[in-house]
Design a protein around this motif. Structure first.
Motif, PDB file in Angstrom:
ATOM      1  N   GLU A  49     -15.733  38.015  18.466  1.00 40.50           N
ATOM      2  CA  GLU A  49     -15.228  37.990  17.088  1.00 40.50           C
ATOM      3  C   GLU A  49     -13.825  38.585  17.009  1.00 40.50           C
ATOM      4  N   LEU A  50     -13.607  39.666  17.737  1.00 40.00           N
ATOM      5  CA  LEU A  50     -12.278  40.292  17.751  1.00 40.00           C
ATOM      6  C   LEU A  50     -11.246  39.368  18.393  1.00 40.00           C
ATOM      7  N   ASP A  52     -11.299  36.143  18.483  1.00 35.21           N
ATOM      8  CA  ASP A  52     -11.055  34.988  17.616  1.00 35.21           C
ATOM      9  C   ASP A  52     -10.207  35.326  16.392  1.00 35.21           C
ATOM     10  N   ARG A  53      -9.962  36.611  16.176  1.00 36.65           N
ATOM     11  CA  ARG A  53      -9.036  36.995  15.101  1.00 36.65           C
ATOM     12  C   ARG A  53      -7.592  36.749  15.527  1.00 36.65           C
ATOM     13  N   ASP A  54      -7.355  36.685  16.827  1.00 34.83           N
ATOM     14  CA  ASP A  54      -6.011  36.387  17.346  1.00 34.83           C
ATOM     15  C   ASP A  54      -5.914  34.911  17.698  1.00 34.83           C
TER      16      ASP A  54
END
Length: 279
Positions: A49-50, A52-54
């Motif tokens: 999830e982290l 995919d934030r970038d």
């Protein structure tokens, strides 16, 4: 084609596949360390999830990537910190956990590369060696979201000596090491003799070894598996989205006592701040 041997983590042997001409034959395959469930499901979800934030940047062969590392020109062998701000904060925990692995004593990652593989994009990676001017011996990869297979191949002119993994008496696989003197004494000579006198030599080029990577497993390649065997991942082994998180250490040239020790120190200081964004 098909890989004709499969790596067995319990024994460190590459064992001939049942459907190949090498069924019943094996050879030692050193330089692989594999640990299953290196992180838990919750940690896996959190990490992805982290990530995919970038943004994911398009890469070769249907892959996408996120890089955390120095600016490198491998052809010219030039290196500078560039816009490198360190490994991401979520990797601090992963790197700390590596300390528990015997083969990762003193492992200091200076670079992290996240690769995103999707069957829809035909993602794969051709057989290759990782660079050895900049990167050190141990390549560490965490395999997330789905299982895959690392396919090992060798271009060298050498031959590989195979040994039998079965005794003809019971037709069952016997553990390696059982075909030594003890069994030669026990057995009625014939098959023991044929084992010792007729090991098979096969050209390295004809051998490919499949290393099965379960979801959430960590694999380390070093020694021969790093320097003699190329690694690849074929399209057919990407069944679902897969994220590979690879960590690399510095080569001797950039480590203590090396000609570029100072630059190495500087890069490690940045890397291990764990404040990085993809470059």
């Amino acid at each position: 084609g098909e890989d004709n041997f499969t790596y067995c983590p319990a024994t460190g042997l590459a064992k001939g596949n049942e459907r190949s001409e090498f069924a019943g034959w094996a050879f030692p395959f050193p330089g692989v360390f594999l640990t299953e469930e290196f992180i838990g499901k919750d940690e896996e979800s959190e990490i992805v999830e982290l990530m995919d934030r970038d943004d994911w940047k398009p890469s070769q062969s249907g892959r996408k990537k996120q890089d955390y590392g120095p600016k490198v020109n491998f052809k010219k062998q030039r290196l500078k910190a560039g816009s490198f701000t360190g490994l991401p904060s979520f990797s601090k925990k992963i790197v700390a956990q590596m300390k528990a692995c015997s083969v990762l004593g003193g492992f200091l990652p200076v670079e992290q590369c996240n690769l995103d593989y999707m069957p829809e994009r035909g993602s794969a990676i051709d057989p290759h060696f990782d660079d050895w001017w900049l990167w050190g011996e141990r390549l560490v990869s965490l395999n997330l979201l789905s299982k895959t297979v690392l396919s090992m191949s060798c271009d060298s002119e050498d031959s590989i000596q195979l040994f039998p993994t079965f005794s003809k008496e019971n037709g069952e696989l016997s553990p390696p090491g059982s075909l030594t003197q003890t069994s030669a004494c026990k057995n009625s000579g014939e098959e023991a003799v044929s084992c010792v006198l007729s090991p098979r030599l096969v050209p390295s080029k004809e051998v490919t070894v499949a290393i099965h990577l379960p979801r959430r497993s960590l694999v380390v390649l070093y020694g021969d598996a790093r320097y003699k065997w190329k690694h690849a991942i074929y399209r057919k082994h990407i069944e679902h989205r897969r994220i590979c998180v690879t960590f690399r250490e510095l080569s001797a040239e950039f480590s203590a006592g090396g000609t570029q020790e100072e630059l190495g120190k500087e890069l490690l200081e940045i890397a291990l701040s764990f404040q990085g964004r993809p470059v």
